[in-house]
Design an enzyme around this catalytic site. Structure first.
Site, PDB file in Angstrom:
ATOM      1  N   PHE A 144       4.148  11.796  -7.423  1.00  0.00           N
ATOM      2  CA  PHE A 144       4.690  13.133  -7.173  1.00  0.00           C
ATOM      3  C   PHE A 144       5.567  13.060  -5.933  1.00  0.00           C
ATOM      4  O   PHE A 144       5.087  12.776  -4.842  1.00  0.00           O
ATOM      5  CB  PHE A 144       3.601  14.198  -6.990  1.00  0.00           C
ATOM      6  CG  PHE A 144       4.218  15.567  -6.870  1.00  0.00           C
ATOM      7  CD1 PHE A 144       4.543  16.310  -7.999  1.00  0.00           C
ATOM      8  CD2 PHE A 144       4.550  16.100  -5.627  1.00  0.00           C
ATOM      9  CE1 PHE A 144       5.170  17.549  -7.899  1.00  0.00           C
ATOM     10  CE2 PHE A 144       5.179  17.343  -5.514  1.00  0.00           C
ATOM     11  CZ  PHE A 144       5.492  18.065  -6.654  1.00  0.00           C
ATOM     12  N   ASP A 231       6.782   7.480   1.008  1.00  0.00           N
ATOM     13  CA  ASP A 231       6.797   8.939   0.979  1.00  0.00           C
ATOM     14  C   ASP A 231       5.488   9.422   1.609  1.00  0.00           C
ATOM     15  O   ASP A 231       4.447   9.472   0.962  1.00  0.00           O
ATOM     16  CB  ASP A 231       6.931   9.448  -0.459  1.00  0.00           C
ATOM     17  CG  ASP A 231       6.940  10.982  -0.525  1.00  0.00           C
ATOM     18  OD1 ASP A 231       6.646  11.629   0.503  1.00  0.00           O
ATOM     19  OD2 ASP A 231       7.236  11.529  -1.601  1.00  0.00           O
ATOM     20  N   LYS A 272       6.279  18.593   5.321  1.00  0.00           N
ATOM     21  CA  LYS A 272       5.072  19.410   5.494  1.00  0.00           C
ATOM     22  C   LYS A 272       4.610  19.550   6.956  1.00  0.00           C
ATOM     23  O   LYS A 272       5.127  20.358   7.696  1.00  0.00           O
ATOM     24  CB  LYS A 272       3.946  18.850   4.634  1.00  0.00           C
ATOM     25  CG  LYS A 272       4.237  18.922   3.119  1.00  0.00           C
ATOM     26  CD  LYS A 272       3.033  18.547   2.308  1.00  0.00           C
ATOM     27  CE  LYS A 272       3.311  18.269   0.861  1.00  0.00           C
ATOM     28  NZ  LYS A 272       3.156  19.384  -0.031  1.00  0.00           N
TER      29      LYS A 272
HETATM   30  N1  PLP Z   1       6.413  14.039  -1.709  1.00  0.00           N
HETATM   31  C1  PLP Z   1       5.076  14.173  -1.746  1.00  0.00           C
HETATM   32  C2  PLP Z   1       4.217  12.953  -1.637  1.00  0.00           C
HETATM   33  C3  PLP Z   1       4.490  15.430  -1.893  1.00  0.00           C
HETATM   34  O1  PLP Z   1       3.164  15.544  -1.948  1.00  0.00           O
HETATM   35  C4  PLP Z   1       5.329  16.562  -1.988  1.00  0.00           C
HETATM   36  C5  PLP Z   1       4.755  17.895  -2.170  1.00  0.00           C
HETATM   37  O2  PLP Z   1       3.609  18.096  -2.452  1.00  0.00           O
HETATM   38  C6  PLP Z   1       6.722  16.368  -1.952  1.00  0.00           C
HETATM   39  C7  PLP Z   1       7.231  15.092  -1.797  1.00  0.00           C
HETATM   40  C8  PLP Z   1       7.662  17.532  -2.096  1.00  0.00           C
HETATM   41  O3  PLP Z   1       7.649  18.338  -0.966  1.00  0.00           O
HETATM   42  P1  PLP Z   1       8.243  19.815  -1.029  1.00  0.00           P
HETATM   43  O4  PLP Z   1       7.322  20.622  -1.863  1.00  0.00           O
HETATM   44  O5  PLP Z   1       8.291  20.266   0.409  1.00  0.00           O
HETATM   45  O6  PLP Z   1       9.610  19.708  -1.627  1.00  0.00           O
END
Ligand code: PLP
Length: 424
Positions: A144, A231, A272
């Site tokens: 994700f 990520d 976040k």
């Molecule tokens: N990358 C990871 C690992 C995430 O858990 C999330 C969101 O849960 C994102 C990217 C995407 O972040 P955003 O919702 O701020 O676009």
């Protein structure tokens, strides 16, 4: 005529005027402080989601809110057409904290992932010498990384993808936590630019890879001149008991960090909790040899790097360091899993608990399409704790990292009581 409660009326309004792109628990929150949130009826809850790990520093942390309001009264947005006096301070503070040469500021996690993909591709053409438009990025199954059309192009979540095509080429999916699969793909393809990976797969249900996986994957990437892209949007900023889950020689003083081998990514993606949940901030960090491929006009964002974000980002990172949140997440996480493991051994309804630091999940002993996890979350809500199923039968538990031992033990009791009420 039926008289609606405040909660029902507010939900009905949202239902009527808002797109139905989420399926929230039926609770309407109006206040937050530390580990607690309150609903519009005045009921108090422990927040065990932390806005998907964004509110690591606790709701409305006074230092973050102070930085935000002071900056908001002074200068909010200049765009990057002009310099502002705060951005450099944030860039310096964050790069020194995470030990990278440079930072590229964005707003949301998905934007930061997109940014990392663009940097990686440009590096591949200009530095590695991959023929233009041939670069491939290796990703993991069940990943994700966000919701943009490019990002869902390499998702395997049917709900996230169906009827949103056509999709973007240039991604190769392999099994998560499988070094042989990575070895194979790197060996068989000369056009691999990067390997994009979550240190723990959060949304997929808190899958923690085997010990040493990330470090060995990084080594494989180095051997093939492939960028290792972490990520850490969900795992970063102390959530897993270290400042970063990859812990690339970060400058935190957490005593647990020094015991763990470093896996410094070539490109680090944060979001976040880099704002403590106060403001949308994300960032991509890399060293000069990579980041220098980005030149004026290549990439940008009207709001990315705005003065309020810069002030909030510095304050939020300072709170993590000053309050030793990585250390607290480590210790509270150990306690949480110990307590839950003891409980689970007496209970047929929960198969296992897994996680790192305060990013944890329980696996409900029922089919993926059952409502049991949802039913448990409804009972947790009744008993004063908010959590949400991730995938069908998995419930994630991720409280703010400021949680105390007494609060955590109280939450364990709520969880036990709620699960027992279902078991009976
Ligand atoms: N990358 C990871 C690992 C995430 O858990 C999330 C969101 O849960 C994102 C990217 C995407 O972040 P955003 O919702 O701020 O676009």
């Amino acid at each position: 005529m039926e008289v609606l409660t405040k909660t029902a009326a507010l939900i009905a309004r949202e239902d009527k005027y808002g797109a139905h792109n989420y399926h929230p628990l039926p609770v309407v929150l109006s206040k937050g402080d530390g580990v607690f949130v309150w609903d519009v009826e005045g009921k108090k809850y422990f927040d065990f989601l932390s806005a998907y790990s964004a509110v690591n520093q606790g709701h409305c942390h006074p230092q973050i809110i102070k930085a935000m309001t002071e900056q908001a009264q002074t200068l909010t947005l200049t765009s990057r057409a002009f310099h502002n006096n705060m951005l450099g301070a944030f860039e310096q503070y964050a790069t020194e904290t995470f030990h990278f040469d440079k930072l590229l500021p964005m707003n949301t996690g998905a934007e930061a992932v997109e940014t990392a993909i663009k940097i990686c591709r440009k590096w591949a053409y200009e530095k590695k010498g991959i023929p233009e438009n041939n670069a491939q990025i290796v990703v993991c199954k069940n990943n994700f990384h966000g919701r943009t059309t490019t990002i869902i192009s390499f998702s395997n979540d049917t709900n996230a993808r169906k009827n949103f095509g056509p999709f973007m080429d240039g991604f190769i999916k392999i099994e998560y936590d499988n070094l042989e699969a990575l070895k194979e793909v790197l060996k068989n393809n000369r056009n691999i630019a990067g390997f994009l990976v979550e240190p723990i797969q959060g949304e997929a249900g808190v899958y923690v890879p085997s010990e040493g996986y990330l470090k060995k994957a990084k080594t494989l990437c180095e051997e093939h001149n492939v960028l290792f892209i972490a990520d850490e949007v969900q795992t970063g900023i102390a959530r897993t008991g270290r400042l970063l889950a990859t812990c690339g020689n970060c400058s935190c003083t957490d005593k647990h960090c020094s015991d763990i081998p470093e896996t410094k990514p070539d490109i680090l993606i944060l979001g976040k909790a880099i704002s403590g949940g106060a403001y949308p901030i994300s960032a991509v960090l890399a060293n000069n040899d990579i980041m220098e491929v980005i030149q004026p006009g290549n990439h940008g964002s009207t709001f990315g790097g705005n003065p309020v974000a810069a002030a909030v980002g510095i304050a939020a990172l300072k709170v993590v360091k000053d309050e030793k949140l990585a250390e607290n997440a480590f210790e509270m996480g150990e306690l949480f899993r110990t307590e839950l493991n003891t409980f689970i051994s007496t209970c047929d309804l929960i198969k296992s608990v897994r996680g790192k630091g305060l990013l944890n999940a329980i696996l409900v002993n029922d089919t993926e399409d059952s409502s049991t996890a949802w039913d448990i979350c409804m009972l947790l809500k009744e008993n004063g704790l908010l959590a949400k199923p991730t995938h069908g039968n998995i419930i994630r538990f991720a409280p703010p990292l400021v949680i105390t031992k007494e609060q955590l033990l109280e939450c364990v009791e709520i969880i036990k009581k709620s699960i027992n009420a279902i078991s009976i």
